[in-house]
Structure formats: C-alpha cells, structure tokens
Design an enzyme around this catalytic site. Structure first.
Site, PDB file in Angstrom:
ATOM      1  N   GLU A 122       0.830  -1.142   0.221  1.00 56.26           N
ATOM      2  CA  GLU A 122       0.519  -0.009  -0.375  1.00 56.26           C
ATOM      3  C   GLU A 122       0.749   1.276   0.232  1.00 56.26           C
ATOM      4  OE1 GLU A 122      -2.369  -0.765   3.689  1.00 56.26           O
ATOM      5  OE2 GLU A 122      -3.829  -2.065   2.402  1.00 56.26           O
ATOM      6  N   GLU A 125      -6.090 -11.305  -1.041  1.00 59.00           N
ATOM      7  CA  GLU A 125      -6.738 -10.895  -0.255  1.00 59.00           C
ATOM      8  C   GLU A 125      -8.349 -10.755   0.009  1.00 59.00           C
ATOM      9  OE1 GLU A 125      -5.408  -7.089   2.658  1.00 59.00           O
ATOM     10  OE2 GLU A 125      -3.356  -7.794   2.259  1.00 59.00           O
TER      11      GLU A 125
HETATM   12  C1  GLA Z   1      -4.918  -4.557   4.184  1.00 59.02           C
HETATM   13  C2  GLA Z   1      -4.041  -5.086   4.730  1.00 59.02           C
HETATM   14  C3  GLA Z   1      -3.652  -6.717   5.678  1.00 59.02           C
HETATM   15  C4  GLA Z   1      -5.276  -6.253   6.704  1.00 59.02           C
HETATM   16  C5  GLA Z   1      -6.469  -5.478   6.049  1.00 59.02           C
HETATM   17  C6  GLA Z   1      -6.944  -5.821   6.887  1.00 59.02           C
HETATM   18  O1  GLA Z   1      -5.648  -4.806   3.777  1.00 59.02           O
HETATM   19  O2  GLA Z   1      -2.772  -5.624   3.636  1.00 59.02           O
HETATM   20  O3  GLA Z   1      -3.184  -7.171   6.002  1.00 59.02           O
HETATM   21  O4  GLA Z   1      -4.541  -5.266   7.641  1.00 59.02           O
HETATM   22  O5  GLA Z   1      -6.131  -4.741   6.163  1.00 59.02           O
HETATM   23  O6  GLA Z   1      -7.749  -6.502   8.143  1.00 59.02           O
END
Ligand code: GLA
Length: 373
Positions: free
Chosen positions: A168, A275
């Site tokens: 990010e 994710e």
């Molecule tokens: C982001 C992070 C993850 C996690 C999510 C929310 O996407 O990359 O590690 O913390 O947020 O849980």
C-alpha cells in the site's frame, strides 16, 4: 460380514441409480462435483491457481484447523509476520506466532505467503525515531529496513515462497502518486526499490510482490501499474503484483474487473489475489449516507443472492485469467469472524466469506465450484 453386504448392496443401488437416471457423462460429472464432500476448494481449483487463506495462530488450534487443511493450499499469516508483531523493539524479534503458522503449514504441505515486509501501518514507532524521539535520517531508516527484511526473510528462506514486500505505498488521493507515509517522507520513493533489493538478497528464490487495494479504481489502478512497471523496467527484482480484492456485493462490475485483470496481465508479471472477501454491504467509499442507508445487518436472502453473483463473476474472470493469476487467497476463514465485522462500521457483522459461522460451505461456495468448466 453383515456390514460387507450392506456396503455391497448400497454400491449396487447407487450404480443402478446412476446408470438409469443420468443420461450422459456430463450430467454425472456435475453431480459428482456437487456431492463430492471429500474434495476441498483447493482441489477443485488445482488446475487453475493455488487457493489460500489468511490465518491467525489461534485459529490453528480450533475446529477451523480442519477446514484450513481441507480447503486451502496456502496460508498467509494475517498479522504474525507484520513488522509490529514480529519486530516490536529495535533489538527484539518475536517469532513465536509466525513460527507456529509456518510449522502448521509445513506439517500439512501448504505453501506460505509472507505478509508483509514494509507497510505504513502496524509498524512500530521506534522504527522511525531515534532515542531522543527525533525522526531518523534516510540513511538510518534504510539501514533499519535492511536489517529487518534480511532477518525476517532469512529466517523463512526456502519456506515462504512469496512475499508481499511493500504494501500500500500508493496514494488513494487524486493528484498524489505516493502515499504520504513516514517511509515516503523520510526516504522518498527509494524505499520501495530498496525493500525489494533487500528481500531478493536474503532469498533470491522467493517471489516478490507489490500489494495494494482499490485496484479496481481506474486512477489507483493506473498508479499501481506505473509503479510496478517502473520497478520492473529499472531492473528491480519484482515478480508480481498482489491485488488485495477487498470487494463488496456492489463492486467490481464485470467490466471493471475484466479491465483490471487485463491491465495487470500486460505487465508480464504474476498476479495474485491476496486478500479476497466480498462484503455484504455495498461499498461505502467513506460516505456516511450510504452507511446509514443500509440498515439490514442480517445475512438476508437478497444479500446472499447478490454475494453469490459477485463471487461467481469474480471466479469466472479469475479462471479466464488463469495464465496470469497464480493464487487466490481469502482474507479470513469463515463468517465466524472477519476483520469486516468491525470495519468500516464498528460492531457491524459482515458475512464476506465462503464458509458460514458453523464452518459449513455456503451456497456461494458451491456456485464458485460450479464456475469451473
Ligand atoms: C490490508 C492489509 C492486511 C489487513 C487488511 C485488513 O489489506 O494488507 O494485512 O490488515 O488490510 O485486515
């Protein structure tokens, strides 16, 4: 003996039923797919991509462990490898939680995705400050980053097959390219390439990813593309892009997701969905009115139907892009608990995954399986 005859009779009966009631092979296959409870999600998608899941060390000691082993070919430590938990003080590492996940995965022949080595969140304050509380210089920060990455990657060398090296780093704001994080303020953009170099030096065989969210937004997507392309063109050791996939019943549309996958597949690098979850609340994009507008906090039949459609759409497209996509990881195991239970609305329950609170496959699970042709 009695048992033997009962089994024999049942087999005969099932065989008769099959040959009489199923007209052709295709029908038989569809039914086999839907009733074969011995196969896990990972088995159904074996020819497509690895199916993974984010886990906590605690979950591995509960009834969720059986589900994790049956359905997932890869695990990602949800928090245990992040900088805060694993490196709480300058001269102190805490490996116990990460090690327990690694041991579990090894015992069960699962791959491990490392998450993550450099992020603006869940990074301890000491990382950016010296003993007098002042912000460290660029040289000190890079030295610390190198030490951290080298130590963590080395510990799991040859075990963690892929790392989210930088998480990010791109800004969501229009007109701003990089996120205004402490890393960026102190180092400028250089910390990104450096992080990849340090990780590659520590384990030349690990696959290295840049990972980010909001990838379906055309502006953010373009920035992510430019960043990764720039790194690749400059010879930085990067192997792929991680698309987080925190989506919802109202987005992405088919066209938006297709455009996203098409764009990133042009990079010529690996794509991993890192994710995935599909919230049953329409994506709010920080608008208070929309949060207030959705008052149904149960898993209503309407929400279920919308979620099924979204999951089907996503997996159909993932399958279409299977040449580029090497892994699809879910963020959390079942609707028993998800990070979305508290985000973005505190205390609001969400139902974003393929298994319900009792760890049983939801209808969406079978619909996803049935997207395979
Ligand atoms: C982001 C992070 C993850 C996690 C999510 C929310 O996407 O990359 O590690 O913390 O947020 O849980």
């Amino acid at each position: 003996m009695k048992y033997f005859f009962t089994v024999l009779a049942s087999c005969f009966l099932i065989g008769m039923l099959n040959s009489f009631s199923l007209k052709n092979k295709a029908e038989k296959e569809i039914i086999a797919t839907t009733i074969d409870s011995t196969r896990g999600l990972k088995d159904y998608f074996k020819k497509y991509f690895t199916i993974g899941v984010a886990v906590s060390p605690r979950s591995l000691k509960t009834d969720e462990a059986v589900l994790i082993v049956k359905h997932f070919g890869s695990v990602t430590p949800e928090n245990a490898m992040k900088m805060g938990p694993i490196h709480p003080k300058e001269n102190e590492y805490y490996f116990k939680d990460a090690d327990s996940i690694v041991a579990f995965a090894k015992r069960n022949n699962q791959k491990i995705r490392g998450h993550n080595l450099c992020w603006h969140n869940q990074t301890p304050r000491w990382f950016f400050t010296n003993t007098t509380g002042d912000t460290v210089t660029k040289a000190v920060l890079l030295e610390r980053l190198k030490e951290h990455i080298t130590t963590v990657v080395n510990r799991y060398k040859g075990i963690v097959y892929a790392w989210d090296v930088v998480n990010e780093a791109i800004s969501d704001k229009q007109g701003e390219f990089y996120r205004n994080s402490a890393f960026y303020r102190i180092c400028g953009e250089e910390f990104i390439a450096k992080a990849f170099e340090y990780a590659h030096e520590a384990d030349p065989n690990a696959l290295l990813f840049y990972n980010d969210y909001n990838e379906i937004n055309p502006q953010k997507r373009e920035k992510m593309y430019q960043l990764v392309k720039g790194l690749k063109d400059a010879g930085v050791p990067i192997n792929g892009i991680g698309l987080q996939g925190h989506w919802a019943i109202n987005e992405p549309t088919d066209t938006v997701l297709a455009n996203t996958l098409e764009k990133f597949s042009k990079l010529g690098l690996k794509i991993q969905i890192t994710e995935l979850d599909i919230s049953v609340y329409p994506k709010e994009h920080n608008s208070r009115e929309r949060v207030a507008a959705d008052t149904t906090t149960t898993f209503s039949p309407e929400k279920e139907a919308q979620q099924i459609e979204m999951y089907k759409q996503c997996f159909s497209l993932f399958e279409k892009y299977k040449k580029s996509i090497s892994s699809v990881t879910f963020w959390n195991i079942s609707d028993r608990s998800s990070w979305l239970d508290n985000f973005p609305v505190r205390g609001r329950k969400d139902y974003p995954l393929l298994f319900d609170k009792n760890l049983l496959p939801k209808k969406a699970f079978w619909e996803v399986v049935n997207t395979i042709n």
